[in-house]
Design an enzyme around this catalytic site. Structure first.
Site, short mmCIF file in Angstrom:
data_model
loop_
_atom_site.label_atom_id
_atom_site.label_comp_id
_atom_site.label_asym_id
_atom_site.label_seq_id
_atom_site.Cartn_x
_atom_site.Cartn_y
_atom_site.Cartn_z
N ASP A 13 30.30 42.41 32.25
CA ASP A 13 31.69 42.41 32.70
C ASP A 13 31.81 43.49 33.78
O ASP A 13 30.97 44.39 33.87
CB ASP A 13 32.59 42.73 31.50
CG ASP A 13 34.02 43.01 31.92
OD1 ASP A 13 34.61 42.16 32.60
OD2 ASP A 13 34.53 44.10 31.59
N ASP A 15 35.32 45.10 35.40
CA ASP A 15 36.37 46.11 35.25
C ASP A 15 36.37 46.70 33.85
O ASP A 15 36.41 45.97 32.86
CB ASP A 15 37.73 45.49 35.57
CG ASP A 15 37.80 45.04 37.03
OD1 ASP A 15 37.93 45.91 37.90
OD2 ASP A 15 37.69 43.82 37.28
N THR A 47 32.61 37.89 34.89
CA THR A 47 33.84 38.61 35.17
C THR A 47 35.07 37.71 35.22
O THR A 47 34.95 36.50 35.44
CB THR A 47 33.69 39.35 36.53
OG1 THR A 47 34.90 40.02 36.87
CG2 THR A 47 33.33 38.39 37.66
N GLY A 48 36.23 38.33 35.02
CA GLY A 48 37.48 37.61 35.23
C GLY A 48 37.84 37.51 36.70
O GLY A 48 38.71 36.73 37.09
N LYS A 174 33.64 33.05 29.21
CA LYS A 174 32.41 33.64 29.72
C LYS A 174 31.18 33.18 28.95
O LYS A 174 30.11 33.00 29.52
CB LYS A 174 32.51 35.17 29.68
CG LYS A 174 33.54 35.75 30.64
CD LYS A 174 33.54 37.27 30.56
CE LYS A 174 34.55 37.88 31.52
NZ LYS A 174 34.47 39.36 31.53
N ASP A 197 34.37 45.02 27.57
CA ASP A 197 35.36 45.94 26.99
C ASP A 197 36.65 45.26 26.54
O ASP A 197 37.47 45.89 25.90
CB ASP A 197 35.71 47.02 28.01
CG ASP A 197 36.55 46.49 29.17
OD1 ASP A 197 37.61 47.06 29.46
OD2 ASP A 197 36.15 45.49 29.79
N ASN A 200 38.45 39.04 26.82
CA ASN A 200 37.75 37.95 27.51
C ASN A 200 36.23 38.11 27.42
O ASN A 200 35.49 37.25 27.87
CB ASN A 200 38.20 37.82 28.97
CG ASN A 200 37.95 39.05 29.81
OD1 ASN A 200 37.54 40.10 29.31
ND2 ASN A 200 38.21 38.93 31.10
#
Length: 248
Positions: A13, A15, A47-48, A174, A197, A200
Site C-alpha cells: 500500500d 499512503d 494502492t487506492g 486489492k 494500514d 482497503n
C-alpha cells in the site's frame, strides 16, 4: 511469525504505508526494495490511488512488475499497459455523490481520465468511472453516509483513512487484483507478503502468505495481520521486507 516464508512478491500500500506523512519513501525502505528486486522478488504497488498519482513512485523505485491501482479497479504493467479494468455504473456514482453532498461531505471521484473533487460533471453518464471517495472529520456524519450506502446494491466499501470512505464495484479489491497478478507471474498468494494500514488493505493482508500491518495501522488491520511492523515514518516497510523477504 516464527519462520519466514519463501516470499516471491511484495505488495505495498502507499499512503500511510510505503510513504511517510510527507509522501516520501525513506532511504532504508528504498534500499530494502532494491535488494528484494535484486533477489528476483516482484514488488507491486497495491494502492487506492489511480495510475497517474502512483506511477511516479513506481518509476523512482525502478519497479519492474505490475501496479494494482484504485483498490484493484485497474491493473497495469510497468509500461502503462492496461491489463484489467472494473468500471462503476455511472448512475451509482451520481447517486452516491448526491448523498455525500447532502450530508456535507467532501468527495473525490475517479474516472479513467481524471479525478473530480467536490463536483459532478454534467456528462457524468458518458465517462468511465472507477472509484468513489468521500471524507468527513465528523464520525457521526461518516456513519450516516455508510448507512445510506448500505441501501445501494453492488458496492465494495472500505477506507484509506479513518476519516474517509472509499467505494468500488462489489468484488473489486486489492486482494482480487493481487490474485490476478499472481496468476500472471506464476505464483500463489501464499508466496506474497502484503503490507498496509487501512481497511482497503485487510483482504490482501488476510489472503497473503505473510500479512503485515503498519505500526500506524487502524486497529482492525492490526488484528487481521500476522505481524505488525514499525510506523510509516520509521522505515516500517523496509523493516518488514528485511525481516520476511531478505533475512533468510
Amino acid at each position: 511469525m516464527e519462520q519466514a516464508k519463501n516470499i516471491k512478491l511484495i505488495a505495498l500500500d502507499m499512503d500511510g504505508t510505503l510513504l511517510t506523512k510527507d509522501h516520501e519513501i525513506t532511504p532504508l525502505t528504498r534500499q530494502a526494495i532494491s535488494e528484494a528486486m535484486e533477489k528476483g522478488i516482484h514488488v507491486v504497488l497495491s494502492t487506492g490511488r489511480w495510475l497517474q498519482s502512483c506511477y511516479p513512485f513506481a518509476e523512482s523505485l525502478g519497479l519492474q512488475s505490475y501496479l494494482v491501482t484504485v483498490n484493484g479497479g485497474e491493473i497495469w504493467t510497468k509500461d502503462k499497459e492496461l491489463v484489467e479494468q472494473h468500471l462503476f455504473d455511472s448512475k451509482k456514482i451520481e447517486q452516491m455523490y448526491h448523498i455525500a453532498a447532502g450530508l456535507g461531505l467532501t468527495t473525490w471521484m475517479i474516472t479513467t481520465e481524471q479525478v473530480y473533487r467536490n463536483e459532478l460533471p454534467e456528462n457524468v453518464h458518458e465517462l468511465k468511472w472507477l472509484k468513489f471517495g468521500c471524507e468527513s472529520h465528523d464520525p457521526v456524519t461518516l456513519e450516516k453516509m455508510i448507512k445510506e450506502l448500505s441501501f445501494i446494491d453492488g458496492l465494495e466499501m472500505t477506507n484509506s483513512l479513518p476519516t474517509n470512505l472509499e467505494v468500488n464495484p462489489e468484488g473489486v479489491n486489492k486482494a482480487k487484483g493481487l490474485e490476478k497478478v499472481c496468476n500472471m507471474v506464476g505464483i500463489t498468494m501464499d508466496e506474497v507478503m502484503a503490507v498496509g494500514d487501512s481497511l482497503n488493505d485487510i483482504k490482501m493482508i488476510q489472503q497473503a502468505g505473510v500479512g503485515v500491518a503498519m505500526g500506524n495501522a487502524q486497529e482492525a488491520v492490526k488484528k487481521a495481520a500476522d505481524d505488525i511492523t514499525d510506523v510509516n515514518n520509521a522505515d516500517g516497510v523496509g523493516k518488514a521486507i528485511r525481516r520476511y523477504a531478505l533475512e533468510r
